[in-house]
Design an enzyme around this catalytic site. Sequence first.
Site, short mmCIF file in Angstrom:
data_model
loop_
_atom_site.label_atom_id
_atom_site.label_comp_id
_atom_site.label_asym_id
_atom_site.label_seq_id
_atom_site.Cartn_x
_atom_site.Cartn_y
_atom_site.Cartn_z
N TYR A 264 0.48 -8.38 2.19
CA TYR A 264 1.40 -7.68 1.29
C TYR A 264 0.62 -6.71 0.40
O TYR A 264 1.02 -5.55 0.23
CB TYR A 264 2.16 -8.70 0.44
CG TYR A 264 3.21 -8.12 -0.47
CD1 TYR A 264 4.47 -7.76 0.01
CD2 TYR A 264 2.96 -7.95 -1.83
CE1 TYR A 264 5.44 -7.24 -0.83
CE2 TYR A 264 3.92 -7.43 -2.69
CZ TYR A 264 5.17 -7.08 -2.18
OH TYR A 264 6.12 -6.56 -3.02
N ASP B 158 17.32 -1.02 10.15
CA ASP B 158 16.08 -1.77 10.27
C ASP B 158 14.97 -0.77 9.99
O ASP B 158 14.71 0.13 10.80
CB ASP B 158 15.94 -2.37 11.67
CG ASP B 158 14.60 -3.07 11.89
OD1 ASP B 158 13.70 -2.97 11.02
OD2 ASP B 158 14.44 -3.71 12.94
N VAL B 159 14.33 -0.88 8.83
CA VAL B 159 13.38 0.15 8.40
C VAL B 159 12.13 0.21 9.26
O VAL B 159 11.35 1.16 9.15
CB VAL B 159 12.99 -0.05 6.92
CG1 VAL B 159 14.17 0.19 6.01
CG2 VAL B 159 12.36 -1.44 6.68
N LYS C 189 1.05 -2.69 0.33
CA LYS C 189 1.47 -1.98 -0.88
C LYS C 189 0.40 -1.01 -1.37
O LYS C 189 0.72 0.04 -1.94
CB LYS C 189 1.84 -2.98 -1.96
CG LYS C 189 3.12 -3.76 -1.67
CD LYS C 189 4.32 -2.85 -1.47
CE LYS C 189 5.64 -3.61 -1.39
NZ LYS C 189 6.80 -2.71 -1.18
#
Length: 250
Positions: free
Chosen positions: A155, A63-64, A159
């Site tokens: 998102y 699980d990052v 990013k």
Amino acid sequence: MPADSHADRIVMITGAAKGIGAATALAFAREGATLVLADIDTEGLGAVLAGLPGSGHMAVRLDVTAEADWAAAMARVGATHGRLDVLVNNAGWGNLRSIFDTTPDDWRRIIAINLDSVFLGTMAAMPWLEKSGDAAVVNVSSIRARVVGFGSGPYSAAKAGVEMFSKVAAVECAQTGRRVRVNSIHPGFVDTPLSKAQGEEARAARAASVPQGRMAEPEEIAAGILFLASRAASYVNGTGLVVDGAFTAV
């Protein structure tokens, strides 16, 4: 690049169970690397692992967003290989929702998966990357770090953070004598299982918006990752490689 340009290198890829991660794993393995595949999808990892050429590859459930999972994964890497040559922080996730419909929980989840994971992974892996003497980190960002699409608020923010984190890490590694290069890659629209699940109409609309007239194949993004991680890119550091069929050039 020669077919053995990553021979004998230890490469860890997150989000490796499908899409860009799976394609990148296969590309590295074909060039002689030994893979550490990481994902929460252990069934998917098993399928990718079974299709890799070569030997010595392994899969770890990760699980990052969990610091403890990273510590456990890197302990396995260290015990097995004693070093890490390449880290590809590829895991990511998002949804299409206006910022006005985004809940704080939505925001935190997307930031955690896409941005916190890159920080946690880079820090956990750094002691083993330093042992390589010729290491590279490739962080998968997105064109959404640079151009806005409706519904991509958290998102895009995440990013964009990945790109700037990569630049900071590159500079600080270089200035502190760590032989670890750090770059980001910015895929455009990629024909992954996730995009296929959104339906043919959505896929066609995305393809039509790209000057080259099509979406990327995962293998085309993998090729960019392999270059950034390669010795051929030994002076490429702190930059972002856009692979988008000229979408952001318009």
